[in-house]
Scaffold this active site. Structure first.
Site, short mmCIF file in Angstrom:
data_model
loop_
_atom_site.label_atom_id
_atom_site.label_comp_id
_atom_site.label_asym_id
_atom_site.label_seq_id
_atom_site.Cartn_x
_atom_site.Cartn_y
_atom_site.Cartn_z
N ARG A 120 0.88 -1.46 -0.36
CA ARG A 120 0.09 -0.27 0.07
C ARG A 120 0.71 1.21 -0.30
O ARG A 120 0.89 1.99 0.98
CB ARG A 120 -0.76 0.30 1.31
CG ARG A 120 -1.49 -1.12 1.80
CD ARG A 120 -2.13 -1.78 0.63
NE ARG A 120 -3.96 -0.94 0.22
CZ ARG A 120 -4.76 -1.02 0.59
NH1 ARG A 120 -4.74 -2.31 1.35
NH2 ARG A 120 -5.88 -0.87 0.33
N GLN A 125 0.18 2.43 -5.65
CA GLN A 125 -1.38 3.16 -5.72
C GLN A 125 -2.33 3.40 -7.09
O GLN A 125 -3.84 2.37 -6.94
CB GLN A 125 -1.58 4.26 -5.41
CG GLN A 125 -2.28 4.83 -3.90
CD GLN A 125 -1.88 6.29 -3.32
OE1 GLN A 125 -1.52 7.34 -4.13
NE2 GLN A 125 -2.81 6.57 -2.85
N ASP A 128 -3.25 -1.06 -6.77
CA ASP A 128 -3.86 -1.72 -5.67
C ASP A 128 -5.57 -1.66 -5.79
O ASP A 128 -5.95 -0.73 -6.05
CB ASP A 128 -4.11 -0.05 -5.22
CG ASP A 128 -4.52 -0.85 -3.81
OD1 ASP A 128 -4.77 -2.23 -3.71
OD2 ASP A 128 -3.40 0.16 -3.06
N SER A 131 -7.67 -2.02 -3.33
CA SER A 131 -8.56 -0.08 -2.73
C SER A 131 -9.95 0.11 -4.51
O SER A 131 -10.67 0.24 -3.77
CB SER A 131 -7.56 0.77 -3.14
OG SER A 131 -6.34 0.95 -2.32
N TYR A 226 -3.10 -1.29 8.36
CA TYR A 226 -3.68 -1.68 8.79
C TYR A 226 -4.12 -1.89 10.27
O TYR A 226 -3.22 -0.80 10.93
CB TYR A 226 -3.56 -2.92 8.17
CG TYR A 226 -2.98 -3.41 7.09
CD1 TYR A 226 -4.11 -3.15 5.91
CD2 TYR A 226 -2.37 -3.25 6.00
CE1 TYR A 226 -4.86 -3.48 5.02
CE2 TYR A 226 -2.36 -3.90 4.75
CZ TYR A 226 -3.15 -3.84 4.00
OH TYR A 226 -3.38 -4.36 3.30
P1 NAD Z 1 -8.95 -3.11 5.10
O1 NAD Z 1 -9.98 -3.74 4.68
O2 NAD Z 1 -8.15 -3.85 6.11
O3 NAD Z 1 -9.80 -3.02 6.78
C1 NAD Z 1 -11.25 -1.64 7.11
C2 NAD Z 1 -11.11 -1.03 8.37
O4 NAD Z 1 -11.38 -1.56 9.02
C3 NAD Z 1 -9.12 -0.31 8.15
O5 NAD Z 1 -9.54 0.53 8.31
C4 NAD Z 1 -8.85 -0.30 9.80
O6 NAD Z 1 -8.27 -0.55 11.18
C5 NAD Z 1 -10.83 -0.79 10.80
N1 NAD Z 1 -10.12 -2.46 11.31
C6 NAD Z 1 -10.45 -3.08 12.07
N2 NAD Z 1 -10.37 -3.66 13.01
C7 NAD Z 1 -11.31 -2.58 13.50
C8 NAD Z 1 -12.12 -2.22 14.49
N3 NAD Z 1 -12.03 -3.42 15.78
N4 NAD Z 1 -12.84 -1.12 14.88
C9 NAD Z 1 -13.03 -0.37 14.49
N5 NAD Z 1 -12.14 -0.27 13.07
C10 NAD Z 1 -11.52 -1.39 12.82
O7 NAD Z 1 -8.39 -1.46 5.06
P2 NAD Z 1 -8.16 -0.96 3.87
O8 NAD Z 1 -9.20 -0.03 3.34
O9 NAD Z 1 -7.41 -1.87 3.41
O10 NAD Z 1 -6.68 0.11 4.20
C11 NAD Z 1 -6.46 0.38 4.94
C12 NAD Z 1 -4.92 1.08 5.30
O11 NAD Z 1 -4.34 0.92 4.09
C13 NAD Z 1 -5.42 1.31 5.50
O12 NAD Z 1 -4.45 3.43 6.13
C14 NAD Z 1 -5.18 2.94 4.45
O13 NAD Z 1 -5.60 4.43 4.16
C15 NAD Z 1 -4.25 2.30 3.16
N6 NAD Z 1 -4.26 2.41 2.43
C16 NAD Z 1 -2.99 2.74 1.96
C17 NAD Z 1 -3.19 3.20 0.06
C18 NAD Z 1 -1.95 3.46 -1.11
O14 NAD Z 1 -1.04 4.49 -0.03
N7 NAD Z 1 -1.32 3.23 -1.28
C19 NAD Z 1 -3.87 2.51 -0.46
C20 NAD Z 1 -5.14 2.31 0.36
C21 NAD Z 1 -5.09 2.31 1.75
#
Ligand code: NAD
Length: 365
Positions: A120, A125, A128, A131, A226
């Site tokens: 990530r 990006q 991905d 996303s 994460y």
């Molecule tokens: P994910 O699908 O793994 O999880 C969804 C959300 O659930 C996350 O925000 C997580 O913090 C939350 N979560 C987990 N346990 C929880 C709990 N007990 N209570 C409440 N919330 C809870 O997440 P994702 O959408 O794949 O994103 C993961 C990370 O990657 C994020 O920090 C996102 O900003 C980052 N990201 C970065 C890029 C990039 O820079 N290329 C792209 C996409 C996402």
């Protein structure tokens, strides 16, 4: 260098790994593209459009007998049979750890790249798929909730009286959660949101929603952006602290996931019992065990007067755009995998690039 685009065989799958616009670009870069007849029909891309883009339409075996096989969904036993030994396979693997199918692919000398293993990072990006597909899931889940809720989401003032805006709570504010918030705001709901990672509060506010703040006594932020799994004590604290907020909600959209762990339980049966009849929960974590114990993966059920949506493939409900985004993610990945040359694209050393190195499946993973 031949690329294959088969028809996805997973039940209910409507997406396709490439679309005519992207196929045309790949052919422009010197690839030959073999598309199984009918591969894009369910996503709204008829065979004729692939042919016009320069692809060769073929039977299933022809789409698999290629150097680079592109798929959306995880391979099955028939795919392992059909894949060309020594070839390359790129797709979502939907697995963590030991996996017989992936081991069988490796045993055939196939190099397998998992789209969900993409780092990530900013550079990755545009490739991905987690996303791009989560974004669509968050949008579509909110529409599903709106359609199943027997009242308005926005405030409505009419000559026949007025309606209050729905109170909608989003749990888990990653990519899907952020899009769910944005979509619910556009539909006029009164939106609250919670994530265990405190850094999401600013993002929640920036979308015009209200963060739910809890003090659990420990941080839920894990590695790579994460979440990490909470201690048993913090989990119990979280459920208790959320319960009053959730019981007041008319719509809950849950998206909370922890990589390669069961989804955390955030909406208990006690909370569902306290919700107003006619309320809706859309559980986007259904395939990973659900954020609500009453969720049934793949089904829409009613429990204690509340509709609980456990559908597990929301992107497949928006197949044209989901396929287009996925196809562009793959094309951007292919761009870094190959070097152009007079005689056609040449595969680079996949272990040399941090993106492809992270995606490559190693024996017994
Ligand atoms: P994910 O699908 O793994 O999880 C969804 C959300 O659930 C996350 O925000 C997580 O913090 C939350 N979560 C987990 N346990 C929880 C709990 N007990 N209570 C409440 N919330 C809870 O997440 P994702 O959408 O794949 O994103 C993961 C990370 O990657 C994020 O920090 C996102 O900003 C980052 N990201 C970065 C890029 C990039 O820079 N290329 C792209 C996409 C996402």
């Amino acid at each position: 260098m031949k690329i294959g685009i088969p028809l996805e065989s997973a039940p209910g799958e409507t997406r396709v790994a490439s679309i005519p616009e992207v196929v045309k670009k790949l052919i422009g870069k010197g690839f030959e593209v073999m598309v199984e007849a009918g591969a894009g029909v369910r996503a709204g891309y008829p065979d004729g459009e692939y042919a016009a883009a320069g692809a060769q339409l073929t039977d299933r075996a022809g789409a698999f007998d290629v150097d680079l096989l592109l798929k959306v969904r995880r391979p099955d036993a028939a795919d392992v049979e059909a894949v060309r030994p020594g070839g390359l396979y790129v797709g979502l693997l939907e697995s963590c750890g030991e996996d017989e199918i992936l081991s069988a692919m490796l045993a055939k000398g196939v190099r397998v790249l998992g789209m969900e293993r993409m780092p990530r990072t900013s550079r990755a990006q545009s490739m991905d798929a987690l996303s791009s597909q989560s974004n669509i899931a968050g949008y579509r889940a909110t529409l599903e909730a709106a359609a199943r809720y027997g009242r308005f989401l926005p405030m409505m003032m009419t000559s026949a009286g007025s309606a209050k805006p729905a109170r909608l709570v989003v749990l888990g504010v990653g990519v899907a959660g952020l899009q769910a918030i944005a979509t619910a705001r556009r539909l006029g709901a009164d939106v609250y949101a919670y994530d265990v990672r405190p850094e999401t509060q600013e993002q929640i506010r920036s979308l015009g929603a209200k963060p739910i703040e809890l003090d659990l006594g420990e941080s839920g932020s894990g590695e790579g952006g994460y979440a990490k799994e909470l201690s048993e004590e913090a989990k119990a604290k979280q459920q208790a602290a959320l319960s009053d907020q959730l019981a007041k909600a008319h719509v809950i959209i849950t998206t909370a996931l922890i990589p390669c762990r069961p989804a955390p339980v955030l909406v208990t049966e006690e909370v569902v019992k306290r919700m107003r009849p006619g309320s809706v929960i859309v559980d986007l974590a259904a395939a990973n065990g659900g954020n609500c114990p009453l969720t049934v993966a793949g089904e829409i059920v009613e429990r204690h007067g509340v509709t609980i949506v456990g559908l597990t493939n929301f992107p497949a409900l928006v197949p044209a755009d989901a396929s287009a985004f996925y196809a562009r993610n793959l094309a951007n990945l292919i761009e870094i995998m190959f070097t152009p040359s007079e005689s056609g694209p040449v595969l680079k050393d996949l272990a040399e690039d941090d993106i492809t190195a992270a995606m490559l499946v190693k024996p017994s993973t």
